[in-house]
Design a protein around this motif. Sequence first.
Motif, PDB file in Angstrom:
ATOM      1  N   ASP A 204       0.819  -1.210   0.000  1.00  0.00           N
ATOM      2  CA  ASP A 204       0.000   0.000   0.000  1.00  0.00           C
ATOM      3  C   ASP A 204       0.859   1.269   0.000  1.00  0.00           C
ATOM      4  OD1 ASP A 204      -2.178  -1.645   0.019  1.00  0.00           O
ATOM      5  OD2 ASP A 204      -2.635  -1.376   2.154  1.00  0.00           O
ATOM      6  N   LEU A 205       1.960   1.242   0.723  1.00  0.00           N
ATOM      7  CA  LEU A 205       2.830   2.422   0.759  1.00  0.00           C
ATOM      8  C   LEU A 205       3.537   2.637  -0.579  1.00  0.00           C
ATOM      9  CD1 LEU A 205       4.321   2.138   4.362  1.00  0.00           C
ATOM     10  CD2 LEU A 205       2.692   3.847   3.518  1.00  0.00           C
ATOM     11  N   ILE A 206       3.961   1.550  -1.213  1.00  0.00           N
ATOM     12  CA  ILE A 206       4.576   1.683  -2.540  1.00  0.00           C
ATOM     13  C   ILE A 206       3.561   2.257  -3.526  1.00  0.00           C
ATOM     14  CG2 ILE A 206       5.463   0.389  -4.531  1.00  0.00           C
ATOM     15  CD1 ILE A 206       6.899  -1.444  -2.514  1.00  0.00           C
ATOM     16  N   ASN A 207       2.339   1.772  -3.467  1.00  0.00           N
ATOM     17  CA  ASN A 207       1.286   2.308  -4.345  1.00  0.00           C
ATOM     18  C   ASN A 207       1.028   3.783  -4.056  1.00  0.00           C
ATOM     19  OD1 ASN A 207       0.889  -0.089  -5.719  1.00  0.00           O
ATOM     20  ND2 ASN A 207      -0.767  -0.785  -4.381  1.00  0.00           N
ATOM     21  N   TYR A 208       1.053   4.157  -2.775  1.00  0.00           N
ATOM     22  CA  TYR A 208       0.844   5.561  -2.413  1.00  0.00           C
ATOM     23  C   TYR A 208       1.960   6.442  -2.967  1.00  0.00           C
ATOM     24  CZ  TYR A 208       1.011   9.841   0.310  1.00  0.00           C
ATOM     25  OH  TYR A 208       1.091  11.153   0.674  1.00  0.00           O
ATOM     26  N   GLU A 220       2.872  21.666 -12.167  1.00  0.00           N
ATOM     27  CA  GLU A 220       2.771  22.316 -10.863  1.00  0.00           C
ATOM     28  C   GLU A 220       2.907  21.318  -9.718  1.00  0.00           C
ATOM     29  OE1 GLU A 220      -0.345  25.194  -8.429  1.00  0.00           O
ATOM     30  OE2 GLU A 220      -0.544  24.959 -10.602  1.00  0.00           O
ATOM     31  N   ASN A 221       2.456  20.084  -9.934  1.00  0.00           N
ATOM     32  CA  ASN A 221       2.517  19.066  -8.877  1.00  0.00           C
ATOM     33  C   ASN A 221       3.772  18.199  -8.977  1.00  0.00           C
ATOM     34  OD1 ASN A 221       1.722  17.735 -11.227  1.00  0.00           O
ATOM     35  ND2 ASN A 221       0.416  16.267 -10.154  1.00  0.00           N
ATOM     36  N   TYR A 222       4.850  18.743  -9.573  1.00  0.00           N
ATOM     37  CA  TYR A 222       6.115  18.005  -9.655  1.00  0.00           C
ATOM     38  C   TYR A 222       6.542  17.540  -8.264  1.00  0.00           C
ATOM     39  CZ  TYR A 222      11.200  17.400  -9.674  1.00  0.00           C
ATOM     40  OH  TYR A 222      12.478  16.916  -9.480  1.00  0.00           O
ATOM     41  N   PHE A 223       6.777  16.246  -8.159  1.00  0.00           N
ATOM     42  CA  PHE A 223       7.246  15.668  -6.895  1.00  0.00           C
ATOM     43  C   PHE A 223       7.868  14.314  -7.213  1.00  0.00           C
ATOM     44  CE2 PHE A 223       7.046  13.407  -2.872  1.00  0.00           C
ATOM     45  CZ  PHE A 223       7.386  14.394  -1.952  1.00  0.00           C
ATOM     46  N   LEU A 224       9.141  14.160  -6.880  1.00  0.00           N
ATOM     47  CA  LEU A 224       9.814  12.887  -7.114  1.00  0.00           C
ATOM     48  C   LEU A 224       9.817  12.053  -5.847  1.00  0.00           C
ATOM     49  CD1 LEU A 224      13.019  13.520  -9.275  1.00  0.00           C
ATOM     50  CD2 LEU A 224      10.833  12.613  -9.997  1.00  0.00           C
ATOM     51  N   ALA A 225       9.310  10.845  -5.934  1.00  0.00           N
ATOM     52  CA  ALA A 225       9.375   9.879  -4.839  1.00  0.00           C
ATOM     53  C   ALA A 225      10.145   8.675  -5.375  1.00  0.00           C
ATOM     54  CB  ALA A 225       7.980   9.482  -4.391  1.00  0.00           C
ATOM     55  N   THR A 226      11.444   8.646  -5.100  1.00  0.00           N
ATOM     56  CA  THR A 226      12.328   7.637  -5.674  1.00  0.00           C
ATOM     57  C   THR A 226      12.556   6.501  -4.687  1.00  0.00           C
ATOM     58  OG1 THR A 226      13.463   9.392  -6.896  1.00  0.00           O
ATOM     59  CG2 THR A 226      14.574   7.259  -6.755  1.00  0.00           C
ATOM     60  N   PRO A 227      12.137   5.275  -5.032  1.00  0.00           N
ATOM     61  CA  PRO A 227      12.387   4.135  -4.131  1.00  0.00           C
ATOM     62  C   PRO A 227      13.872   3.809  -4.072  1.00  0.00           C
ATOM     63  CG  PRO A 227      11.382   3.385  -6.191  1.00  0.00           C
ATOM     64  CD  PRO A 227      11.408   4.878  -6.245  1.00  0.00           C
ATOM     65  N   ALA A 244       9.941  -4.844   8.549  1.00  0.00           N
ATOM     66  CA  ALA A 244      10.351  -4.432   7.206  1.00  0.00           C
ATOM     67  C   ALA A 244      10.898  -3.014   7.257  1.00  0.00           C
ATOM     68  CB  ALA A 244       9.181  -4.499   6.238  1.00  0.00           C
ATOM     69  N   THR A 245      11.701  -2.693   6.256  1.00  0.00           N
ATOM     70  CA  THR A 245      12.204  -1.327   6.071  1.00  0.00           C
ATOM     71  C   THR A 245      11.953  -0.915   4.624  1.00  0.00           C
ATOM     72  OG1 THR A 245      13.963  -1.662   7.695  1.00  0.00           O
ATOM     73  CG2 THR A 245      14.225   0.179   6.175  1.00  0.00           C
ATOM     74  N   LEU A 246      11.434   0.284   4.462  1.00  0.00           N
ATOM     75  CA  LEU A 246      11.166   0.845   3.144  1.00  0.00           C
ATOM     76  C   LEU A 246      11.783   2.250   3.120  1.00  0.00           C
ATOM     77  CD1 LEU A 246       9.574   0.414   0.457  1.00  0.00           C
ATOM     78  CD2 LEU A 246       7.608   1.472   1.591  1.00  0.00           C
ATOM     79  N   SER A 247      12.626   2.536   2.123  1.00  0.00           N
ATOM     80  CA  SER A 247      13.330   3.824   2.074  1.00  0.00           C
ATOM     81  C   SER A 247      13.052   4.542   0.757  1.00  0.00           C
ATOM     82  CB  SER A 247      14.834   3.618   2.231  1.00  0.00           C
ATOM     83  OG  SER A 247      15.124   2.970   3.451  1.00  0.00           O
ATOM     84  N   TYR A 248      12.816   5.843   0.868  1.00  0.00           N
ATOM     85  CA  TYR A 248      12.570   6.686  -0.299  1.00  0.00           C
ATOM     86  C   TYR A 248      13.385   7.968  -0.194  1.00  0.00           C
ATOM     87  CZ  TYR A 248       8.663   4.199  -2.503  1.00  0.00           C
ATOM     88  OH  TYR A 248       7.897   3.285  -3.170  1.00  0.00           O
ATOM     89  N   THR A 249      13.717   8.549  -1.348  1.00  0.00           N
ATOM     90  CA  THR A 249      14.231   9.918  -1.412  1.00  0.00           C
ATOM     91  C   THR A 249      13.189  10.766  -2.126  1.00  0.00           C
ATOM     92  OG1 THR A 249      16.553   9.281  -1.351  1.00  0.00           O
ATOM     93  CG2 THR A 249      16.041  11.424  -2.296  1.00  0.00           C
ATOM     94  N   LEU A 250      12.866  11.895  -1.512  1.00  0.00           N
ATOM     95  CA  LEU A 250      11.762  12.745  -1.962  1.00  0.00           C
ATOM     96  C   LEU A 250      12.296  14.119  -2.343  1.00  0.00           C
ATOM     97  CD1 LEU A 250       9.563  11.860   1.135  1.00  0.00           C
ATOM     98  CD2 LEU A 250       9.503  10.710  -1.092  1.00  0.00           C
ATOM     99  N   GLU A 270       0.856   6.732   8.929  1.00  0.00           N
ATOM    100  CA  GLU A 270       0.113   6.487  10.181  1.00  0.00           C
ATOM    101  C   GLU A 270      -1.176   5.713   9.908  1.00  0.00           C
ATOM    102  OE1 GLU A 270      -0.410  10.446  11.612  1.00  0.00           O
ATOM    103  OE2 GLU A 270       1.452  10.432  12.802  1.00  0.00           O
ATOM    104  N   LYS A 271      -1.931   6.129   8.904  1.00  0.00           N
ATOM    105  CA  LYS A 271      -3.192   5.459   8.569  1.00  0.00           C
ATOM    106  C   LYS A 271      -2.971   4.013   8.163  1.00  0.00           C
ATOM    107  CE  LYS A 271      -5.346   7.613   5.375  1.00  0.00           C
ATOM    108  NZ  LYS A 271      -6.408   8.020   4.425  1.00  0.00           N
ATOM    109  N   THR A 272      -1.952   3.795   7.319  1.00  0.00           N
ATOM    110  CA  THR A 272      -1.665   2.449   6.817  1.00  0.00           C
ATOM    111  C   THR A 272      -1.264   1.526   7.965  1.00  0.00           C
ATOM    112  OG1 THR A 272      -0.959   3.342   4.681  1.00  0.00           O
ATOM    113  CG2 THR A 272      -0.221   1.112   5.233  1.00  0.00           C
TER     114      THR A 272
END
Length: 376
Positions: A204-208, A220-227, A244-250, A270-272
């Motif tokens: 779910d977090l990867i999909n988000y 205007e909504n440029y945003f990089l979420a790099t796994p 588990a550990t999940l890391s991103y650069t934003l 938090e919701k997930t």
Amino acid sequence: MMNLEELRKTLHQHPEVSGKEKQTSVFIVKKLKEIGVTQVHENFSEYSLLAEIDFNSPGKTILFRAELDALPIEETNQFTYQSKNKNVSHKCGHDGHMTMLLGLAEKLIEHRNEFSGKVLLLFQSSEETGKGAKNILKSKILEKFNIDYAFSLHNVPGYPLGNIITKPQTFTPSVESVDIELLGKTSHAGMPWKGINPASAIRDLINYFTSIHQPDVTQENYFLATPIYIQMGEKAYGTSAGKATLSYTLRTGEHKKFVQQKKEIIHQIEKTCQRENLNFSLQWKEAFEANNNDPEAFELIRKAAEANQYSFTEKEHFFNWGEDFGAFTQQYKGAMFGLGSGENTPELHNPDYDFPDQLLPYGINMFYSLSKKLLQ
């Protein structure tokens, strides 16, 4: 007069990673004193140095910054001045940036009777980790001075040698990385319902993150979420994973927008985790604030390029890499510019990159012209 190419190659041979630039700092202090700079502040933030050149008459105060640190990369170049420190090398050109600031100091001292005001030369620790500029601001040393403008440059492969590249407003984006630690409960692989497996939360977090990823910088909504990294459980095939550990650069262009998106990301995590009955922790790291190029400072850079008859490129969109000089441009009127290091030069952070010595006069002359414009 210093042999700048020889000096740069000496720095190249003795690289030190972020926060460990002790010998580099000692070397810079020695060279500054040889030039005739008598006031050098030390021990205020890691191994950073702040040199003052006071022209002893009222005027503006300008700050120029260079970086001390190298990268944890093994050099593949085989030239005579190859790095002597295993798995550490100057693969971002900071050896060249430091040399330019020393060359500027020498030129300013030589012509000091032509100037008023004050020049501050900041040799900064820990740029690569995003900590250096913030630590300097926390030290409050800069609050001792009424800084009118702050400038910095970075060499940029892929552009013609000596080409000046910049733009008003956002020059580099806000960037920050995050480690998301998910903690559930292991169970027998034959009875996974008796544990709490983080696999669904990871999905779910990867999909988000995929849903908010917008790589088109024109939008205007440029945003990089790099796994960056993912790990779940252990290679114990009878055990259902419990952590588990999940890391991103934003990254995104405007710092305020980044702060807002960060709040939304935390809320989604938090919701997930609440839905999946997981505990979690977040480790935010390597934060770089957006470089906000002041329009007046941008115009000063354009005029300095014109005065030196250097080619000038006004970028339509900002560079995608992070630069912690942004912490200074969030606080002070100032700007950063790129300096083309050659169309066929290896990319920054590549193991075969080397700062081109032909570029040294370009940076020195640009900083000197900015000094003349503001302090003569």
